[in-house]
Design an enzyme around this catalytic site. Structure first.
Site, mmCIF file in Angstrom:
data_model
loop_
_atom_site.group_PDB
_atom_site.id
_atom_site.type_symbol
_atom_site.label_atom_id
_atom_site.label_comp_id
_atom_site.label_asym_id
_atom_site.label_seq_id
_atom_site.Cartn_x
_atom_site.Cartn_y
_atom_site.Cartn_z
ATOM 1 C CD GLU A 214 -2.988 0.919 2.330
ATOM 2 O OE1 GLU A 214 -4.166 1.266 2.139
ATOM 3 O OE2 GLU A 214 -2.589 0.460 3.416
ATOM 4 N NE ARG B 192 -13.488 -7.148 3.266
ATOM 5 C CZ ARG B 192 -13.401 -5.932 2.761
ATOM 6 N NH1 ARG B 192 -12.883 -4.958 3.474
ATOM 7 N NH2 ARG B 192 -13.834 -5.690 1.538
ATOM 8 C CE LYS C 135 -5.666 -20.899 15.619
ATOM 9 N NZ LYS C 135 -5.906 -21.278 14.206
#
Length: 526
Positions: free
Chosen positions: A260, A401, A446
């Site tokens: 990015e 997502r 997790k």
């Protein structure tokens, strides 16, 4: 005068097998190995699991091996009678030469004691044939103008896969691995400087993860836009690159793949972070004499750091793996950060984005295992979290997502949950009435090999830095590491904790010395 390279090229060019284009094979070695496995059970037990039918060049030997393999896998005895019966059953006795040929194979075995020598010859020739086949296939793709534009990556992957197949070991007895674990525990319990993983610069997180990010782990860092995931990831990358490995005194080698932001943008933010310099002032080029001193000091420190930045867009896991292989071979590699998952491409044609994300995460996990380094992969989160209120607003694994494969493949999943910044953070204006800070909770949701929980951090907007607010340092070991000196010393050290992180005189963690990078959305400047 011809060089050694010239002589080697001339030798290869004039080799009779090259001139005749004779495929590498050894009929004699294949015959002796097949015969040895026919007459000696231990020889068959030792070499059958390491061979395939394609390792044999002679068609008859391929068929005989298939019969041997069928008997071996079904735990039936292997001898002339059973092999003949298996060949008759499969209808391949005739193409295998019949009983007479099998008897001749057995009679041709000089000694089963030399089976390892025959095995090595057979495997070598098989490997050479595979190289020739890969080269032919890649040449065809090149002549066809590489329609999918991935010939180089495919060639490298094929050759590396061939190399890996020849490096696969055999099952080892548990006691050896238990001994390794015990030795590691002993070292870490008696030497405070023994650091198993890559330090993140956040001591509480390091302790929760058993000593930093661990080798071959895939760590997913997820948050909604504007929560600081790129900043935190860059903090970890810069913190690691500024430190030296306890085992060899070299800086941790870190590779950052930014899909990015440009490398220059990242470098500017890292420099300002390490130099404790306000990004809004940097954008307006307002620098005092004291700030120049800090920036020059930061520049000198970062010059020593082993931090590599790749700004390639639309990169694939195969390309990342290829670049990291080369980096690890040339300079070493300890940690990889990728920003971010949803901007990557799998390199495979698919109309299903969920499947593509699953392909990417699986490939990145395999890359972490192959390179034996931790990989921190940033990911977006589902917008559904914005619809929740109160305690239910805390991030959950189901919020990841695009694919459940992200959660499945990850060894560690981290979420960033930020509260609203107090007065003083003026957002898009880029101007700050005072240093803005807000509470941030890093949620270890997790952890495949350890505990989970929340870690409280402080987010400082002007320097784009996450800090540990109240970590209490442990007693300093005799040999210590400082991020700003040349390595280990035996003289009186400055205050710091057990991981070499700086502390103040009371033993409190000094987060100001562990700043990192940022992204555009986190800076409040866009």
């Amino acid at each position: 005068m011809p060089t050694k390279k010239d002589e080697r090229e001339e030798f290869i060019k004039n080799h009779p097998h090259v001139v005749a284009r004779e495929t590498p094979n050894s009929y004699e070695a294949e015959t002796a190995l097949i015969g040895g496995m026919l007459i000696d059970g231990p020889t068959a037990t030792k070499y059958m699991p390491q061979l395939t039918a394609d390792d044999f060049y002679t068609p008859a030997h391929k068929s005989i091996f298939d019969a041997l393999n069928a008997l071996f896998n079904s735990a039936r005895p292997i001898d002339l009678v059973t092999v003949v019966g298996e060949l008759e059953k499969s209808g391949t006795l005739e193409i295998s030469g019949g009983v007479e040929y099998l008897s001749g194979v057995i009679a041709a075995v000089p000694s089963v004691a030399n089976s390892e020598y025959y095995f090595d010859i057979v495997k070598k020739h098989s490997r050479l044939r595979s190289i020739i086949e890969i080269a032919k296939r890649m040449a065809d793709e090149a002549y066809a103008l590489d329609p999918e534009d991935n010939a180089l990556a495919r060639a490298e992957a094929a050759l590396y896969g061939l190399a890996e197949s020849n490096r696969r070991g055999k099952p080892e007895i548990l006691s050896g691995f238990v001994k390794t674990v015990m030795e590691d525990l002993k070292d870490r319990s008696t030497m405070d400087t023994v650091f198993r993983g890559v330090p993140t610069g956040f001591p509480k997180l390091d302790m929760m993860l058993g000593g930093g990010f661990q080798k071959s782990d895939l760590i997913i860092l997820a948050a909604r836009p504007g929560q600081g995931k790129t900043s935190f990831a860059m903090n970890c990358a810069v913190n690691a690159a500024r430190r030296k490995r306890p085992d060899n005194g070299k800086h941790y080698a870190v590779a950052v793949f930014s899909l990015e932001m440009s490398a220059v943008q990242l470098a500017k933010r890292i420099l300002c972070s390490v130099g404790d310099y306000d990004m809004s002032r940097a954008n307006r080029a307002i620098v005092t004499e004291t700030e120049w001193e800090r920036l020059y000091a930061a520049r000198d420190e970062l010059t020593q750091a082993s931090l590599y930045i790749d700004e390639s867009g639309n990169i694939t896991p195969a390309e990342i793996l290829s670049k990291c292989r080369a980096l690890k071979h040339s300079t070493g590699l300890d940690f990889i950060m990728i920003d971010y998952l949803q901007l990557m491409q799998s390199g495979k044609r698919t109309d299903n984005f969920v499947r593509e994300v699953a392909e990417i995460t699986r490939a990145i996990k395999l890359a972490a295992k192959e390179l034996d380094v931790p990989i921190l992969l940033l990911s977006q989160m589902s917008r559904s979290i914005e619809q929740r209120k109160g305690a239910d607003k805390e991030s959950k694994l189901s919020d990841l997502r695009d694919s459940g494969a992200i959660e499945q493949d990850a060894d560690i999943v981290l979420f960033i949950d930020r509260k609203d910044a107090p007065a003083g953070d003026n957002g898009a204006s880029g101007a700050y009435s005072k240093p803005a800070a807000s509470e941030v909770y890093l949620n270890v949701a997790k952890h495949r090999n350890g505990e989970t929980g929340n870690i409280k951090l402080i987010w400082n907007s002007p320097t784009v830095t996450f800090k540990d607010p109240d970590y209490k340092g442990e007693p300093t070991p005799p040999a210590y590491y400082s991020g700003r000196d040349s390595g280990f010393e035996e003289s009186a050290p400055p205050p710091q904790d057990m991981y070499g992180a700086p502390t103040d005189d009371d033993g409190n963690f000094d987060g100001d010395d562990l700043s990192g990078g940022m992204d555009a959305e986190d800076s409040g400047l866009i």
